[in-house]
Scaffold this motif. Sequence first.
Motif: not given
Length: 147
Positions: A13, A36, A109
Motif C-alpha cells: 500500500n 490512505e 493519500r
Amino acid sequence: MTAIRIALKRLPNGADLPLPAYATAGAAGMDVVSAETCEIRAGERRAVATGFALAIPDGYEVQVRPRSGLALKHGVTCLNTPGTIDSDYRGEVKVILANLGAETFTIARGDRIAQLVPAPVLRAELAEVDDLDATARGDGGFGSTGR
Ligand SMILES: O=c1ccn([C@H]2C[C@H](O)[C@@H](COP(=O)(O)OP(=O)(O)OP(=O)(O)O)O2)c(=O)[nH]1
Ligand SMILES: [Mg+2]
C-alpha cells in the motif's frame, strides 16, 4: 550530526509514496505521509496506515509525534503521543490520529500526518524495597507546589 540506520520495508500500500523525510536541514523529525485517503470526524480517532514497516536497531525506539500545524489549525493530534515503535515490531507503522477539532478532517493519500523521531532506550532494572529514601517533596505532587 550522527544518524542511526533503520531498515525500512515498503508495503504494497506504500509502493509509490515518498519515504519519511526531514523537511529541513535541522528538522528533528522525519515527516510521514498517509498511505490512505480517509476522513476523521470531529471527536473520532483512527489508526492511519503509512505503507511501511521498520526494523529498528536494538537499544533504540522510534517515537511517533504529532505535527504542530495540524494540531493548531485543525485540532488533529496523535492520541497516544509520543507513540512508541518497539525495536522488535515488524508490522506496519500506523499513526493514531485523533480529531479534537470541530470539523471533519480529510486526509489525502500522501499528506504528511506525523513525524518520526528515533531515540535511545534506557532499560530499568527494578529493585523492590520495603522503604524508600525520604525527600522534601515526599508524596506531594499534582500541583502541590502551587500554580
Ligand atoms: O503510534 C503507534 C504506536 C504503536 N505502534 C505499533 C508499534 C509498536 O511497537 C506496537 C505496540 O505499541 P504499544 O506498545 O504502544 O501498544 P500496546 O497497546 O502496548 O500493544 P502491544 O501489546 O502490542 O505492545 O504498535 C504503531 O504503529 N504506532
Ligand atoms: Mg506494548
